[in-house]
Design an enzyme around this catalytic site. Sequence first.
Site, PDB file in Angstrom:
ATOM      1  N   LYS A  75     -59.998   3.810  12.636  1.00  0.00           N
ATOM      2  CA  LYS A  75     -60.205   3.559  11.202  1.00  0.00           C
ATOM      3  C   LYS A  75     -58.995   2.866  10.573  1.00  0.00           C
ATOM      4  CE  LYS A  75     -61.105   7.302   9.094  1.00  0.00           C
ATOM      5  NZ  LYS A  75     -59.769   7.701   8.671  1.00  0.00           N
ATOM      6  N   THR A  77     -56.788   1.051  12.150  1.00  0.00           N
ATOM      7  CA  THR A  77     -56.748  -0.297  12.719  1.00  0.00           C
ATOM      8  C   THR A  77     -57.702  -1.229  11.978  1.00  0.00           C
ATOM      9  OG1 THR A  77     -56.258   0.702  14.872  1.00  0.00           O
ATOM     10  CG2 THR A  77     -56.979  -1.577  14.885  1.00  0.00           C
ATOM     11  N   ARG A  98     -51.789   6.232   4.579  1.00  0.00           N
ATOM     12  CA  ARG A  98     -50.989   7.461   4.617  1.00  0.00           C
ATOM     13  C   ARG A  98     -49.806   7.284   5.568  1.00  0.00           C
ATOM     14  NH1 ARG A  98     -55.165  11.706   6.574  1.00  0.00           N
ATOM     15  NH2 ARG A  98     -55.939   9.861   7.640  1.00  0.00           N
ATOM     16  N   LYS A 109     -52.396  13.341  19.348  1.00  0.00           N
ATOM     17  CA  LYS A 109     -53.195  12.336  18.642  1.00  0.00           C
ATOM     18  C   LYS A 109     -52.491  10.982  18.570  1.00  0.00           C
ATOM     19  CE  LYS A 109     -55.649  11.489  14.311  1.00  0.00           C
ATOM     20  NZ  LYS A 109     -55.738  11.822  12.894  1.00  0.00           N
ATOM     21  N   ALA A 277     -56.382  15.915   6.219  1.00  0.00           N
ATOM     22  CA  ALA A 277     -57.708  15.517   5.746  1.00  0.00           C
ATOM     23  C   ALA A 277     -58.728  16.642   5.807  1.00  0.00           C
ATOM     24  CB  ALA A 277     -58.206  14.322   6.544  1.00  0.00           C
ATOM     25  N   PHE A 305     -60.421  11.128   8.585  1.00  0.00           N
ATOM     26  CA  PHE A 305     -61.561  11.587   9.369  1.00  0.00           C
ATOM     27  C   PHE A 305     -62.854  10.897   8.936  1.00  0.00           C
ATOM     28  CE2 PHE A 305     -58.867  15.580   9.955  1.00  0.00           C
ATOM     29  CZ  PHE A 305     -58.375  15.150  11.172  1.00  0.00           C
ATOM     30  N   PHE A 385     -65.122  -2.162  21.467  1.00  0.00           N
ATOM     31  CA  PHE A 385     -64.310  -1.863  22.637  1.00  0.00           C
ATOM     32  C   PHE A 385     -64.741  -2.814  23.763  1.00  0.00           C
ATOM     33  CE2 PHE A 385     -63.424   1.722  20.114  1.00  0.00           C
ATOM     34  CZ  PHE A 385     -62.370   2.444  20.663  1.00  0.00           C
ATOM     35  N   TRP A 413     -58.438  -4.981  17.004  1.00  0.00           N
ATOM     36  CA  TRP A 413     -57.411  -4.528  17.945  1.00  0.00           C
ATOM     37  C   TRP A 413     -56.942  -5.700  18.811  1.00  0.00           C
ATOM     38  CZ3 TRP A 413     -56.458  -4.319  23.160  1.00  0.00           C
ATOM     39  CH2 TRP A 413     -55.434  -3.434  23.582  1.00  0.00           C
TER      40      TRP A 413
END
Length: 560
Positions: A75, A77, A98, A109, A277, A305, A385, A413
């Site tokens: 998200k 990215t 954030r 993570k 979150a 999230f 992806f 990406w």
Amino acid sequence: MTQEFKTDVQIAQEAKMLPISEVAKQIGISDDYLIHYGKYKAKIDLKLLEELKDKEDGKLILVSAINPTPAGEGKTTVNIGLSMALNKIGKKTITTLREPSLGPSFGIKGGAAGGGYSQVVPMEDINLHFTGDFHAITTANNLISALLDNHIQQGNLLDIDTRRVVWKRVLDMNDRALRNIVVGLGGKPNGVPREDGFDITVASEIMAIFCLATDLEDLKRRIGDIVIAYNRKNEPIYARDIEAQGACALLLKDAINPNLVQTLENTPAIIHGGPFANIAHGCNSVTALNMGLKLGDYVVTEAGFGADLGAEKFFNITARYGGFEPDATVLVATVRALKHHGGAAKEDLGNEDLEKLEIGMPNLEKHIENVRKFGIEPIVAINQFPTDTQAEIDLIVEKCKLMGVEAVPIQVWAKGGDGAIDLAKKVVEVVDKGDANFKFLYDVNQSIPEKIETIAREIYGADGVDFTKKAQKAIRDYEKLGYDKLPICMAKTQYSFSDDPSLLARPEGFRITVRNFKLSRGAGFIVALTGDIMTMPGLPKVPAANKIDILENGEIVGLF
């Protein structure tokens, strides 16, 4: 080394960054309003907002997502890539994000600075100490703890019940050993023994206040309103009762100024604050958004999230207190995540499976329905992806078309802003239509159960809500104190619409159980606790920290 095998940190280290003063000039910030933290980082003096108060706000774009898998769906990215793409098509755009917590960075993570060719830089600084905001928040939180325990030690004039101290200490690190501790041991000179514990810094109410305050005076007032304990008459004790608000505000006087950095393509990025979150509202600061909206034509922000948590809280809490009216919402989805929601095993997510993908699609469809309940038309971004097949992408696009929603494949990406040009054009098209008619999901004047029932039924799709006896007592207490008219902040697993992380896709026939509440009076909301939400995470068996190092020549390795 070929592009495909470069790590995020290697890509970031090769970035051609502009001096931060040049980035600031792009959006009209003079050096008079910059507080430099080296060559590539600066804080923006909040006084600039006063100068810009009569300037028309730009357009606000919220990036949210479907329910994530444990690996995350990119998200941040997408947020960064979209902001760069909007700039490429001629829209003066700022991304707001954030700040990352050190806990996930050294845990499992990872950081929160984007990935691949869609990152904010200097990535290493942003993911580590940055400008010291989190340290200031940690110190302010723990100053309250120190003053509270000192008050008890020095005679306890407020008659604080040591069994009912609700304020915890914090640390910006995953450390399960600190979840439950005893303080004040060692005899009379060392304090009054009592049970205590640590949360991670991002779960501190100071963090939530920091992200909702509009200026230093508002920050100070909100800190004073924090309920830190109860006395023996069951009356609340506030931070102002131990005269903590002034010193805490002083500790935060520099931190409250938003941080300015840049993306890999030199798009301005304002990164400020970072509340949990699922235990808090999960959005960057109101001051960062206000600054961005005055300085840019478009502001791309995100909420933590999936949309059932982040977007719902952005709309009902952040937008309510900040006075924001979002112009569009982008929902990030991935083929992999939807197959996960369809029951595909982790090792099979890279294999084409249209059946599992179709079974998982209702998760995305429910999020689309939910965003529309706030009067905003969503756009779906399919974050691609390498293992995704054209048939899988086409299935998502067709299913969304049946709901009247545009789904746009993106490759941020791998390609940065160039990978989201089509998405940027679609966002501008939606914004230019001006069809957004933002509205809140509930009226804060409804009762606590009514507000929670509304969220559970409308957003989660639950059949209803059950309240434990402890939760029912808390509701009665809040009603007596006049706190029942605050917005609700649901503390719930991010992995499911329900409070059970194993219920994937779009579960039906379930109820939500609220086991207790946590009052965040200073922040201005009531946290409804469901499931087992951890406010002090632990490290995994093999923490990321084990692979992070700095070489003799200063090169950082292992940081993603």
